[in-house]
Design a protein around this motif. Structure first.
Motif, short mmCIF file in Angstrom:
data_model
loop_
_atom_site.label_atom_id
_atom_site.label_comp_id
_atom_site.label_asym_id
_atom_site.label_seq_id
_atom_site.Cartn_x
_atom_site.Cartn_y
_atom_site.Cartn_z
N SER A 1 0.87 -1.54 -0.37
CA SER A 1 0.44 0.23 0.61
C SER A 1 0.89 1.55 0.17
O SER A 1 0.44 2.27 -0.93
CB SER A 1 -0.70 0.00 1.07
N TYR A 2 2.16 1.70 0.59
CA TYR A 2 2.34 2.65 0.83
C TYR A 2 4.19 2.77 -0.36
O TYR A 2 3.78 3.84 -0.98
CB TYR A 2 3.65 2.82 2.21
N ILE A 3 4.19 1.37 -0.84
CA ILE A 3 5.42 1.32 -1.95
C ILE A 3 4.39 2.21 -3.20
O ILE A 3 4.24 3.41 -3.99
CB ILE A 3 5.26 0.31 -2.39
N GLY A 4 3.26 1.66 -3.23
CA GLY A 4 2.13 1.50 -4.53
C GLY A 4 2.23 3.64 -4.16
O GLY A 4 1.65 4.24 -5.35
N LYS A 5 1.49 4.06 -3.09
CA LYS A 5 1.12 5.16 -2.89
C LYS A 5 2.06 5.95 -3.18
O LYS A 5 1.64 6.97 -3.80
CB LYS A 5 0.22 5.68 -1.60
N SER A 6 3.62 6.04 -2.80
CA SER A 6 4.55 6.61 -2.79
C SER A 6 5.06 6.58 -4.26
O SER A 6 5.86 7.93 -4.43
CB SER A 6 5.36 6.03 -1.86
N ILE A 7 4.25 5.81 -5.42
CA ILE A 7 5.35 6.40 -6.49
C ILE A 7 3.45 5.99 -7.56
O ILE A 7 3.48 6.43 -8.65
CB ILE A 7 5.58 4.87 -6.97
N GLY A 8 2.36 6.96 -6.84
CA GLY A 8 1.82 7.43 -8.03
C GLY A 8 0.77 5.95 -8.06
O GLY A 8 -0.90 6.33 -9.40
N ARG A 9 0.16 4.76 -7.53
CA ARG A 9 -0.74 3.86 -8.37
C ARG A 9 -1.04 3.48 -6.59
O ARG A 9 -1.29 3.14 -5.92
CB ARG A 9 0.92 3.04 -8.42
N ASP A 10 -2.05 2.02 -7.39
CA ASP A 10 -2.77 1.16 -6.30
C ASP A 10 -1.30 0.56 -5.68
O ASP A 10 -0.33 -0.14 -5.73
CB ASP A 10 -4.07 0.08 -7.06
N ASN A 11 -1.46 -0.68 -5.04
CA ASN A 11 -1.11 -1.54 -4.14
C ASN A 11 0.13 -2.11 -5.37
O ASN A 11 -0.18 -2.73 -5.96
CB ASN A 11 -1.00 -2.39 -3.80
N THR A 12 1.38 -2.17 -4.94
CA THR A 12 2.56 -2.95 -6.17
C THR A 12 3.42 -3.54 -4.89
O THR A 12 4.19 -2.96 -4.47
CB THR A 12 3.15 -1.62 -6.39
N ALA A 13 3.58 -4.56 -6.05
CA ALA A 13 4.71 -5.69 -4.53
C ALA A 13 5.99 -5.66 -4.87
O ALA A 13 6.53 -5.67 -3.78
CB ALA A 13 3.48 -7.04 -5.12
N VAL A 14 6.28 -4.79 -5.72
CA VAL A 14 7.67 -5.34 -6.41
C VAL A 14 8.08 -3.75 -7.87
O VAL A 14 7.15 -3.65 -8.04
CB VAL A 14 8.16 -6.52 -7.89
N ILE A 15 9.50 -3.22 -6.64
CA ILE A 15 9.37 -2.23 -8.42
C ILE A 15 11.26 -2.35 -8.38
O ILE A 15 11.91 -3.01 -7.32
CB ILE A 15 9.37 -0.77 -7.22
N GLY A 16 10.89 -1.87 -9.20
CA GLY A 16 13.11 -1.82 -9.70
C GLY A 16 13.74 -0.68 -9.99
O GLY A 16 13.02 0.38 -10.19
#
Length: 106
Positions: free
Chosen positions: A68-83
């Motif tokens: 949830s926090y990762i998604g919010k911080s990048i302007g998306r919904d829930n995001t499990a993985v980022i590179g």
């Protein structure tokens, strides 16, 4: 929101972030990714898959934050993985993640 999540937003705005499973997989395959961040609440299969991919390509990864926090911080919904594709930004994110993990704070 702490510096770790703010830095993720900065990476996105700078165009140095790959959001989501498929873009990160492609980035790993092309060796474009310097750091993979896997959310703590990602599924076990997702964690295993990306840990294995990172180990195969000698890419640094951390398991930190939540979807949830990762998604919010990048302007998306829930995001499990980022590179993260930038070396300097990945080093700064690693330092911030260590701060969050050792001090236990949001």
């Amino acid at each position: 929101m702490n510096k770790f999540y703010s830095m993720l937003g900065l990476c996105r705005r700078a165009g140095k972030l790959l959001p989501g499973r498929l873009p990160v997989e492609k980035g790993i395959a092309k060796s474009n990714v310097r750091l993979v961040i896997i959310a703590e609440d990602a599924s076990e299969n997702t964690k295993k898959k990306f840990v294995s991919l990172c180990n195969d390509k000698n890419i640094i990864y951390i398991i930190a934050g939540n979807m949830s926090y990762i998604g919010k911080s990048i302007g998306r919904d829930n995001t499990a993985v980022i590179g993260i594709t930038d070396e300097n930004l990945s080093n700064k994110l690693l330092a911030e993640a260590k701060e969050v993990l050792t001090n236990g704070g949001e």
